[in-house]
Motif scaffolding. Structure first.
Motif, PDB file in Angstrom:
ATOM      1  N   LEU A  63       3.213   0.613   8.067  1.00  0.00           N
ATOM      2  CA  LEU A  63       1.766   0.780   8.077  1.00  0.00           C
ATOM      3  C   LEU A  63       1.333   1.881   9.043  1.00  0.00           C
ATOM      4  O   LEU A  63       0.305   2.542   8.820  1.00  0.00           O
ATOM      5  CB  LEU A  63       1.081  -0.539   8.425  1.00  0.00           C
ATOM      6  N   LEU A 106       1.622  -4.946   3.121  1.00  0.00           N
ATOM      7  CA  LEU A 106       0.431  -5.317   3.883  1.00  0.00           C
ATOM      8  C   LEU A 106       0.256  -6.830   3.981  1.00  0.00           C
ATOM      9  O   LEU A 106      -0.332  -7.338   4.933  1.00  0.00           O
ATOM     10  CB  LEU A 106      -0.796  -4.682   3.213  1.00  0.00           C
ATOM     11  N   ILE A 111       0.850  -1.184   0.000  1.00  0.00           N
ATOM     12  CA  ILE A 111       0.000   0.000   0.000  1.00  0.00           C
ATOM     13  C   ILE A 111       0.892   1.243   0.000  1.00  0.00           C
ATOM     14  O   ILE A 111       1.867   1.318   0.753  1.00  0.00           O
ATOM     15  CB  ILE A 111      -0.970   0.016   1.205  1.00  0.00           C
ATOM     16  N   GLN A 165       3.094  -8.235   7.502  1.00  0.00           N
ATOM     17  CA  GLN A 165       2.824  -6.812   7.616  1.00  0.00           C
ATOM     18  C   GLN A 165       4.041  -6.050   8.128  1.00  0.00           C
ATOM     19  O   GLN A 165       4.692  -6.456   9.093  1.00  0.00           O
ATOM     20  CB  GLN A 165       1.639  -6.568   8.549  1.00  0.00           C
ATOM     21  N   CYS A 207      -8.607  -5.647   5.753  1.00  0.00           N
ATOM     22  CA  CYS A 207      -8.409  -5.471   4.304  1.00  0.00           C
ATOM     23  C   CYS A 207      -7.944  -6.745   3.625  1.00  0.00           C
ATOM     24  O   CYS A 207      -8.114  -6.896   2.411  1.00  0.00           O
ATOM     25  CB  CYS A 207      -7.389  -4.355   4.046  1.00  0.00           C
ATOM     26  N   TRP A 232      -5.956  -2.929   9.239  1.00  0.00           N
ATOM     27  CA  TRP A 232      -5.302  -3.563   8.087  1.00  0.00           C
ATOM     28  C   TRP A 232      -5.692  -5.021   7.931  1.00  0.00           C
ATOM     29  O   TRP A 232      -5.841  -5.513   6.800  1.00  0.00           O
ATOM     30  CB  TRP A 232      -3.786  -3.424   8.203  1.00  0.00           C
ATOM     31  N   ASP A 233      -5.859  -5.743   9.050  1.00  0.00           N
ATOM     32  CA  ASP A 233      -6.229  -7.160   8.943  1.00  0.00           C
ATOM     33  C   ASP A 233      -7.545  -7.337   8.195  1.00  0.00           C
ATOM     34  O   ASP A 233      -7.736  -8.308   7.454  1.00  0.00           O
ATOM     35  CB  ASP A 233      -6.340  -7.786  10.334  1.00  0.00           C
ATOM     36  N   GLN A 273      -0.997   4.929   8.014  1.00  0.00           N
ATOM     37  CA  GLN A 273      -2.144   5.317   8.846  1.00  0.00           C
ATOM     38  C   GLN A 273      -2.092   6.812   9.186  1.00  0.00           C
ATOM     39  O   GLN A 273      -3.117   7.513   9.172  1.00  0.00           O
ATOM     40  CB  GLN A 273      -2.151   4.494  10.129  1.00  0.00           C
TER      41      GLN A 273
END
Length: 441
Positions: A339, A330, A304, A334, A395, A392-393, A343
């Motif tokens: 991330l 991601l 991402i 991860q 997604c 994120w999980d 965010q």
């Protein structure tokens, strides 16, 4: 210059979730309508598509036969109708319809966007890389949708939480597969109003019926990362309202290839006494999805990337400064620190959207007029962005199932083609033998 064909596809709704490893009626919800579109270029002239080239849409033929600003052909509506009806008769699906199309001018691309602007059933994803003159045509896959669906749900809930009473006649909405147009004040390329269709878009809609694209999202799979980023950059170049841009890139470890020894797979099925495989095995985060000694989907990696517009400039996808850019893996493992940076930029983009909406409303309702609606702007000013914008999980929760769906589709498409070719070869051989017998008599 010789003509070239660009193909557009219409797709029914596909089952986005569930364990669809065995063939079922749901697998028939594959693209079934193909309309080849010939872009004719007059010798010695700039690329200028023929006004009679349209794709099938949900509107009547007459509504598709509109003039295009990027069209220079002088054909009349009556002369175009037979050509259009001819295009709509095509029902065959050709594998070469998807993927990159070379030697496509920027005028061609914008003409295509004009033609499909009001197509409510558009299912294909278009991306264009100007300096390569390359158009990418892809269909949304289960892998693509597995990320887009939860992302839309999450972002939609946050946008709905922003306090904007309807009496202000200004709204923020999340759209999927809607056309982005250039800003009305942008005088560059006046004949190129339509810029492209992002997978998802945060947009502001005003009381003057203006549409301000604020935050486009692109999800690329079986499509080049460069094409997706070029689309985001085009949106930012032509629209001063763009505050941020997000790109999810799903990449296979290797380019997928069809089986080299096709008969070996068929012999393996014969040994198992089955006509076709009923499930695929493996993991998208491990060694890939395979069956019958062939890998139908290589291991996946999801990255991402997020960009934020600088305060006094336009968003640039080439900008790598930490305050305006973040990128992280991601899936499968991860990148926690990366991330967190993504965010952070999600939160800053939402703050920018809030602040720009406040400024817009303050212009619409100036304090000097003692407008009673001014008081309704205060809750918007006080609205705060949640600490966690995206989980994120969530997604990637459906990614493994979607990967198996995609792998099975590849297998099924190959197997149907293999059986058809085998039958054609047998029938061809029988036809030859019959002709020889006829000559003997």
């Amino acid at each position: 210059m010789p003509s070239k064909s660009l193909t557009f596809l219409q797709q029914s709704t596909t089952n986005g979730q569930g364990r669809l490893y065995e063939r079922s009626p749901a697998w028939r919800s594959q693209p079934t309508v193909l309309v080849p579109v010939e872009l004719q270029h007059a010798p010695g002239k700039e690329h200028s598509p023929d006004a009679g080239t349209f794709k099938q849409g949900s509107r009547p033929s007459a509504s598709l036969l509109r003039s295009s600003k990027s069209c220079t052909s002088g054909e009349s509506v009556s002369s175009l109708e037979p050509k259009l009806h001819l295009l709509l008769k095509s029902k065959s699906l050709k594998p070469q319809a998807l993927g990159p199309k070379d030697d496509v001018s920027e005028n061609d691309y914008h003409f295509i966007l004009d033609a499909i602007q009001f197509d409510d059933h558009l299912a294909c994803k278009l991306s264009y890389v100007p300096h390569l003159q390359q158009l990418f045509i892809n269909l949304p896959t289960p892998v693509h949708e597995s990320i887009l669906a939860p992302l839309h749900t999450t972002m939609g809930a946050i946008i709905q939480s922003i306090p904007l009473p309807s009496v202000l006649h200004t709204a923020l909405h999340i759209h999927m597969n809607t056309m982005v147009e250039k800003d009305e004040d942008n005088e560059d390329d006046e004949d190129k109003c339509n810029l492209g269709i992002p997978d998802m878009l945060v947009q502001r809609e005003t009381q003057d019926a203006e549409f301000h694209p604020l935050w486009p999202f692109e999800i690329s799979f079986s499509q080049s990362s460069e094409a997706a980023e070029a689309k985001i950059q085009l949106f930012a170049n032509k629209n001063p309202h763009i505050e941020g841009g997000t790109h999810f890139h799903i990449a296979e470890a290797q380019t997928h290839k069809l089986p080299h020894d096709e008969w070996a797979i068929e012999q393996e099925l014969d040994k198992k006494k089955v006509e076709r495989i009923k499930q695929v095995d493996g993991s998208a985060g491990g060694d890939g999805i395979s069956s019958c000694s062939h890998i139908w989907l290589q291991p996946l990696k999801v990255t991402i990337t997020m960009w934020l517009r600088p305060p006094n400039g336009r968003l640039k996808t080439t900008n790598r400064r930490a305050q305006y850019y973040a990128s992280a893996v991601l899936f499968p493992q991860q990148d926690t620190a990366g991330l967190q940076n993504v965010q952070r930029l999600f939160r800053r983009t939402l703050e920018r959207i809030r602040d720009s909406t406040v400024r817009h409303l303050e212009v619409e309702h100036p304090s000097c007029r003692n407008d009673p609606l001014i008081a309704l702007i205060k809750p918007l000013k006080q609205w705060t962005v949640p600490d966690t914008v995206v989980i994120w999980d969530a997604c990637v929760d459906g990614l493994e199932t979607a990967a198996k769906q995609t792998a099975y589709r590849r297998y099924h498409k190959w197997h149907e083609s293999f059986l058809k070719r085998t039958i054609d070869e047998v029938e061809g051989a029988e036809h030859v033998r019959a002709n020889k017998r006829g000559r003997r008599h």
